[in-house]
Design a protein around this motif. Structure first.
Motif, short mmCIF file in Angstrom:
data_model
loop_
_atom_site.label_atom_id
_atom_site.label_comp_id
_atom_site.label_asym_id
_atom_site.label_seq_id
_atom_site.Cartn_x
_atom_site.Cartn_y
_atom_site.Cartn_z
N ASN A 1 -2.44 -3.82 7.26
CA ASN A 1 -1.93 -5.03 6.63
C ASN A 1 -3.01 -6.09 6.77
O ASN A 1 -3.23 -6.64 7.85
CB ASN A 1 -0.63 -5.47 7.32
N HIS B 1 1.13 -2.50 9.35
CA HIS B 1 2.31 -2.94 8.61
C HIS B 1 3.60 -2.73 9.41
O HIS B 1 3.76 -1.70 10.08
CB HIS B 1 2.44 -2.16 7.31
N ALA C 1 2.07 -0.56 1.03
CA ALA C 1 2.37 -0.95 2.40
C ALA C 1 2.66 0.29 3.25
O ALA C 1 3.25 1.25 2.78
CB ALA C 1 3.56 -1.90 2.42
N GLY D 1 5.14 -6.34 1.00
CA GLY D 1 4.50 -5.36 0.15
C GLY D 1 5.45 -4.29 -0.36
O GLY D 1 6.64 -4.27 -0.04
N ALA E 1 -0.87 -3.86 0.02
CA ALA E 1 0.42 -4.45 -0.31
C ALA E 1 1.06 -3.82 -1.53
O ALA E 1 2.17 -4.16 -1.91
CB ALA E 1 0.29 -5.97 -0.51
N GLN F 1 -4.47 -11.00 1.52
CA GLN F 1 -5.56 -11.18 2.46
C GLN F 1 -6.25 -12.52 2.25
O GLN F 1 -6.53 -13.25 3.21
CB GLN F 1 -6.59 -10.05 2.32
#
Length: 343
Positions: free
Chosen positions: A224, A24, A220, A249, A197, A161
């Protein structure tokens, strides 16, 4: 979708994570908080009680191993090591998605051997919410529980995702209703988690109102999965699409605090970018009952059970030292110690 495609994709996921990719751009938010140091604690460091109750079992520390596994060749060894470590440490274990094991023959170690390795450990089964409108229902959920002797089921939410995955499931119409029906009809606790997220306080309230036994915020700050899918994508357009979500996120620390404020009595698990025992302590202070670690331990799980145990023993030692230096004799006291915002 074929077993080979699913398992190949999971192997690619593991390769990306182990290479340090898919991280992330957002921080977890734990660095925005500092404990107030107590220079004169009235405690014996060795007698600090880190125990926590979870699913009718007593944990030695408020920790959950959130598994992240690849194809069957590597997954079987990884799952065995994680189960053995969880049993040795007295902490909880959540397995990765069981979709491939339910749909095909390749279990990746997700069978009764897992319970044999961890007879006293709370074990969480795992299926994806997106599959609940694609043939997965109560029967498949029960199979996921039975195949590993699980204490509860986790249903994971991963819309980012799926949207970034080239072959992802993007039609989520009716998923909420299907999830509510599963929670109602399954004769086992159902927890709901995100995959990196985060979950907003409003959605957490909605899930608890559905009857969910608990929420894993999975915010987050760690892996990620949008970026991970972008890294494994072949088409350049897919890579460009995923890259835009590097900072998407809700940071984990914020997600935990807001959910706890909205749901004072709910079971809340904090995960996502948890690096060490100090982060674990901050997650507990912000409102988590249990704290999950995944990508931070997966490297150790590829080595040995002992490497996983060593990793968590360090985390537990750090958590104990935070309690010592804040004069908290246990987790209930830790939840009340001063925590200052440094933003």
């Amino acid at each position: 979708m074929s077993d080979d495609l699913i398992l190949g994709r999971k192997d690619q996921h593991l390769d990306v994570v182990l290479s340090g990719g898919g991280r992330h751009a957002l921080a977890s938010g734990f660095d925005d908080w500092r404990f107030v140091h107590e220079a004169l604690p009235d405690l014996d460091h060795a007698k600090i009680d880190l125990g926590a109750d979870f699913l009718g079992r007593r944990l030695q520390a408020p920790l959950l191993i959130s598994a992240m596994t690849g194809g069957p060749a590597r997954a079987e060894a990884i799952n065995a090591r994680l189960a053995e470590a969880a049993q040795h440490l007295g902490i909880a274990l959540a397995v990765g998605s069981q979709r491939a094991a339910i749909e095909g023959e390749a279990t990746g170690g997700l069978d009764r051997s897992l319970r044999d390795r961890a007879p006293d450990t709370p074990i969480l089964a795992n299926i994806g919410a997106a599959q609940l409108t694609r043939g997965f229902g109560v029967e498949q959920a029960r199979r996921s529980l039975d195949m590993i002797g699980a204490d509860a089921l986790v249903v994971h939410l991963n819309p980012l995702q799926e949207a970034c995955q080239p072959e992802g499931d993007r039609d989520w119409w009716g998923v909420g209703a299907a999830l509510q029906a599963l929670i109602r009809d399954l004769d086992a606790p159902v927890l709901v988690k995100e995959t990196g997220a985060g979950i907003s306080a409003v959605t957490a309230q909605r899930l608890i109102a559905m009857g969910a036994a608990g929420i894993d915020m999975a915010g987050a700050g760690g892996a990620n999965w949008g970026l991970i899918e972008g890294e494994r994508a072949v088409d350049q357009a897919d890579k460009v699409h995923a890259a835009a979500f590097a900072a998407w996120g809700i940071p984990t620390a914020r997600a935990i605090a807001e959910a706890r404020n909205a749901l004072p009595e709910a079971l809340i698990i904090g995960s996502g970018g948890v690096r060490d025992g100090v982060d674990v302590a901050k997650a507990v202070r912000l409102g988590a009952d249990l704290v999950g670690m995944a990508s931070g331990v997966i490297q150790a799980a590829t080595i040995s059970t002992e490497a996983v145990v060593d990793h968590f023993q360090t985390v537990i030692r750090q958590l104990r030292t935070v309690c010592f230096c804040t004069n908290a004799a246990g987790l209930p006291a830790l939840k009340r110690v001063p925590l200052l915002s440094v933003k």
